[in-house]
Write a protein that holds these residues in place. Structure first.
Motif, PDB file in Angstrom:
ATOM      1  N   LEU A 172       0.824  -1.203   0.000  1.00  0.00           N
ATOM      2  CA  LEU A 172       0.000   0.000   0.000  1.00  0.00           C
ATOM      3  C   LEU A 172       0.862   1.258   0.000  1.00  0.00           C
ATOM      4  CD1 LEU A 172      -2.798   1.259   0.089  1.00  0.00           C
ATOM      5  CD2 LEU A 172      -2.784   0.977   2.585  1.00  0.00           C
ATOM      6  N   VAL A 173       1.927   1.251   0.777  1.00  0.00           N
ATOM      7  CA  VAL A 173       2.840   2.396   0.805  1.00  0.00           C
ATOM      8  C   VAL A 173       3.443   2.627  -0.575  1.00  0.00           C
ATOM      9  CG1 VAL A 173       5.042   3.245   1.710  1.00  0.00           C
ATOM     10  CG2 VAL A 173       3.373   2.214   3.268  1.00  0.00           C
ATOM     11  N   SER A 189       2.735   6.104  -2.667  1.00  0.00           N
ATOM     12  CA  SER A 189       3.889   7.010  -2.557  1.00  0.00           C
ATOM     13  C   SER A 189       4.001   8.003  -3.714  1.00  0.00           C
ATOM     14  CB  SER A 189       5.184   6.202  -2.436  1.00  0.00           C
ATOM     15  OG  SER A 189       5.287   5.628  -1.146  1.00  0.00           O
ATOM     16  N   PRO A 190       3.665   7.623  -4.969  1.00  0.00           N
ATOM     17  CA  PRO A 190       3.736   8.625  -6.047  1.00  0.00           C
ATOM     18  C   PRO A 190       2.703   9.743  -5.916  1.00  0.00           C
ATOM     19  CG  PRO A 190       3.785   6.384  -6.942  1.00  0.00           C
ATOM     20  CD  PRO A 190       3.405   6.272  -5.503  1.00  0.00           C
ATOM     21  N   LEU A 191       1.731   9.579  -5.016  1.00  0.00           N
ATOM     22  CA  LEU A 191       0.631  10.540  -4.917  1.00  0.00           C
ATOM     23  C   LEU A 191       0.873  11.637  -3.897  1.00  0.00           C
ATOM     24  CD1 LEU A 191      -2.364   8.015  -4.955  1.00  0.00           C
ATOM     25  CD2 LEU A 191      -1.187   9.070  -6.904  1.00  0.00           C
ATOM     26  N   GLY A 192       1.864  11.471  -3.036  1.00  0.00           N
ATOM     27  CA  GLY A 192       2.062  12.478  -2.007  1.00  0.00           C
ATOM     28  C   GLY A 192       3.166  12.117  -1.028  1.00  0.00           C
ATOM     29  N   GLU A 193       3.206  12.861   0.065  1.00  0.00           N
ATOM     30  CA  GLU A 193       4.181  12.627   1.139  1.00  0.00           C
ATOM     31  C   GLU A 193       3.576  11.628   2.116  1.00  0.00           C
ATOM     32  OE1 GLU A 193       6.371  15.938   3.430  1.00  0.00           O
ATOM     33  OE2 GLU A 193       4.909  15.139   4.862  1.00  0.00           O
ATOM     34  N   VAL A 194       4.125  10.427   2.142  1.00  0.00           N
ATOM     35  CA  VAL A 194       3.534   9.328   2.902  1.00  0.00           C
ATOM     36  C   VAL A 194       4.163   9.228   4.298  1.00  0.00           C
ATOM     37  CG1 VAL A 194       3.254   6.824   3.011  1.00  0.00           C
ATOM     38  CG2 VAL A 194       2.926   8.029   0.844  1.00  0.00           C
ATOM     39  N   LEU A 220      -5.482  12.610   3.420  1.00  0.00           N
ATOM     40  CA  LEU A 220      -6.114  11.303   3.266  1.00  0.00           C
ATOM     41  C   LEU A 220      -5.419  10.296   4.167  1.00  0.00           C
ATOM     42  CD1 LEU A 220      -8.208   9.630   1.539  1.00  0.00           C
ATOM     43  CD2 LEU A 220      -6.272   9.067   0.036  1.00  0.00           C
ATOM     44  N   MET A 221      -6.205   9.381   4.723  1.00  0.00           N
ATOM     45  CA  MET A 221      -5.663   8.265   5.488  1.00  0.00           C
ATOM     46  C   MET A 221      -6.071   6.971   4.801  1.00  0.00           C
ATOM     47  SD  MET A 221      -6.347   5.633   7.754  1.00  0.00           S
ATOM     48  CE  MET A 221      -5.428   4.781   9.031  1.00  0.00           C
ATOM     49  N   VAL A 222      -5.125   6.041   4.632  1.00  0.00           N
ATOM     50  CA  VAL A 222      -5.437   4.730   4.070  1.00  0.00           C
ATOM     51  C   VAL A 222      -4.930   3.656   5.015  1.00  0.00           C
ATOM     52  CG1 VAL A 222      -5.530   5.460   1.662  1.00  0.00           C
ATOM     53  CG2 VAL A 222      -3.330   4.788   2.642  1.00  0.00           C
ATOM     54  N   SER A 223      -5.689   2.575   5.124  1.00  0.00           N
ATOM     55  CA  SER A 223      -5.365   1.496   6.055  1.00  0.00           C
ATOM     56  C   SER A 223      -5.352   0.173   5.304  1.00  0.00           C
ATOM     57  CB  SER A 223      -6.408   1.458   7.178  1.00  0.00           C
ATOM     58  OG  SER A 223      -6.121   0.428   8.108  1.00  0.00           O
ATOM     59  N   PHE A 271      -0.933 -14.598  -0.859  1.00  0.00           N
ATOM     60  CA  PHE A 271      -1.400 -13.233  -1.041  1.00  0.00           C
ATOM     61  C   PHE A 271      -0.639 -12.549  -2.179  1.00  0.00           C
ATOM     62  CE2 PHE A 271      -2.336 -14.193   3.418  1.00  0.00           C
ATOM     63  CZ  PHE A 271      -3.680 -13.828   3.480  1.00  0.00           C
ATOM     64  N   ASP A 272      -1.375 -12.220  -3.234  1.00  0.00           N
ATOM     65  CA  ASP A 272      -0.830 -11.424  -4.324  1.00  0.00           C
ATOM     66  C   ASP A 272      -1.450 -10.035  -4.199  1.00  0.00           C
ATOM     67  OD1 ASP A 272       0.017 -10.193  -6.616  1.00  0.00           O
ATOM     68  OD2 ASP A 272      -1.060 -11.525  -8.002  1.00  0.00           O
ATOM     69  N   PHE A 273      -0.669  -9.073  -3.706  1.00  0.00           N
ATOM     70  CA  PHE A 273      -1.202  -7.742  -3.437  1.00  0.00           C
ATOM     71  C   PHE A 273      -1.171  -6.821  -4.653  1.00  0.00           C
ATOM     72  CE2 PHE A 273      -0.062  -9.213   0.822  1.00  0.00           C
ATOM     73  CZ  PHE A 273      -1.220  -8.895   1.514  1.00  0.00           C
ATOM     74  N   GLY A 274      -0.681  -7.314  -5.791  1.00  0.00           N
ATOM     75  CA  GLY A 274      -0.565  -6.467  -6.969  1.00  0.00           C
ATOM     76  C   GLY A 274      -1.868  -5.826  -7.414  1.00  0.00           C
ATOM     77  N   PRO A 275      -2.915  -6.626  -7.706  1.00  0.00           N
ATOM     78  CA  PRO A 275      -4.190  -6.024  -8.128  1.00  0.00           C
ATOM     79  C   PRO A 275      -4.784  -5.096  -7.078  1.00  0.00           C
ATOM     80  CG  PRO A 275      -4.139  -8.357  -8.682  1.00  0.00           C
ATOM     81  CD  PRO A 275      -2.946  -8.095  -7.805  1.00  0.00           C
ATOM     82  N   ALA A 276      -4.686  -5.481  -5.814  1.00  0.00           N
ATOM     83  CA  ALA A 276      -5.228  -4.640  -4.734  1.00  0.00           C
ATOM     84  C   ALA A 276      -4.479  -3.318  -4.647  1.00  0.00           C
ATOM     85  CB  ALA A 276      -5.149  -5.380  -3.400  1.00  0.00           C
ATOM     86  N   ALA A 277      -3.163  -3.359  -4.799  1.00  0.00           N
ATOM     87  CA  ALA A 277      -2.364  -2.136  -4.734  1.00  0.00           C
ATOM     88  C   ALA A 277      -2.686  -1.208  -5.907  1.00  0.00           C
ATOM     89  CB  ALA A 277      -0.873  -2.489  -4.729  1.00  0.00           C
TER      90      ALA A 277
END
Length: 262
Positions: free
Chosen positions: A24-25, A29-34, A91-94, A136-142
């Protein structure tokens, strides 16, 4: 002079070291300061627990990355009220959670609770979960998380916005559906065991999964349609439909008053 990058807070309930959090990070990360503020150990099913009766410790792992020896709710609270109090995130993401948070899961989920606490404190929030029991393949979810976060950051958001997102595992999702919470069950088992000293202990829960076929539900979207479910949640748990019925009750020795004080 270019505008400053939007600040994004990331947390979870699987711990700061988890693969889903790192995915998720990397996605946002390309969208802002994480900034990452996450539990120092797994806190799955911690729900909205907050630590009021013991001190909490924060360990800086690296720049803008912190581990907290508390619950997911503690992490959001410390991030917004202490670490980022001078410049709150947009924005907050979990997540991304290692497993589903569909239907009634939202009442138990630490992933959703971290987002819920941030929303309660006035920061629009999104919880992401991968509906899989492994691998767990996180690619599509990410990829979906990046797209949704980018869209969210491109518009004015209500400060208490809370979205619960579930991405089907093992497939490339065929789009997404805006859904309502469904109903499901894992079974209701209690396994009784005995320790070497003769004392009984118990495992609760179940593995017999089934969900109700409810049109427009998050369960149907993920399990039947193989699409991402995006469910808007709110913090008002009032059952408005039952208010009128309760006003007809009569309690011996007590008079019912209207909310306006009459």
């Amino acid at each position: 002079m270019s505008a400053p990058l939007p600040r994004i807070l990331v947390s979870n309930d699987d711990g700061y070291f988890s693969e889903g959090l790192h995915a998720l990070v990397e996605a946002v990360s390309p969208l802002g300061e994480v900034w990452v503020v996450a539990p120092d150990r797994e806190q799955s099913a911690a729900s909205h627990a907050i630590s009021l009766h013991r001190p909490l410790r924060i360990k800086q792992v690296r720049e803008r990355w912190f581990a907290v020896d508390g619950t997911p709710t503690d992490c959001s609270y410390l991030a917004l009220v202490h670490l980022l109090k001078d410049a709150r995130p947009q924005l907050m993401v979990s997540g991304i959670n290692h497993g589903s948070n569909l239907a009634d899961d939202v009442t138990y989920s630490g992933t959703v609770a971290a987002a819920m606490e941030a929303a309660q404190l006035g920061v629009p929030s999104i919880a992401f979960s991968l509906v899989s029991r492994g691998p767990f393949d996180f690619g599509p979810a990410a990829r979906f998380a990046r797209s949704l976060a980018q869209s969210a950051l491109s518009r004015p958001l209500p400060p208490r916005m809370l979205l619960n997102v579930n991405i089907p595992g093992g497939v490339e999702p065929d789009g997404y559906i805006v859904t309502r919470l469904g109903r499901h069950s894992y079974g209701y088992d209690v396994v009784e065991k005995e320790d070497p000293r003769g004392r009984k202990y118990y495992w609760i829960g179940g593995t017999d999964y089934q969900h109700e076929d409810i049109q427009g539900s998050d369960c149907n979207a993920v399990h039947l349609d193989k699409r991402v479910s995006v469910t808007p949640l709110h913090l008002d748990l009032t059952d408005h439909g039952r208010i009128a019925g309760l006003t007809s009750w009569t309690l011996d020795g007590f008079q019912r008053h209207d909310p306006d004080g009459a």
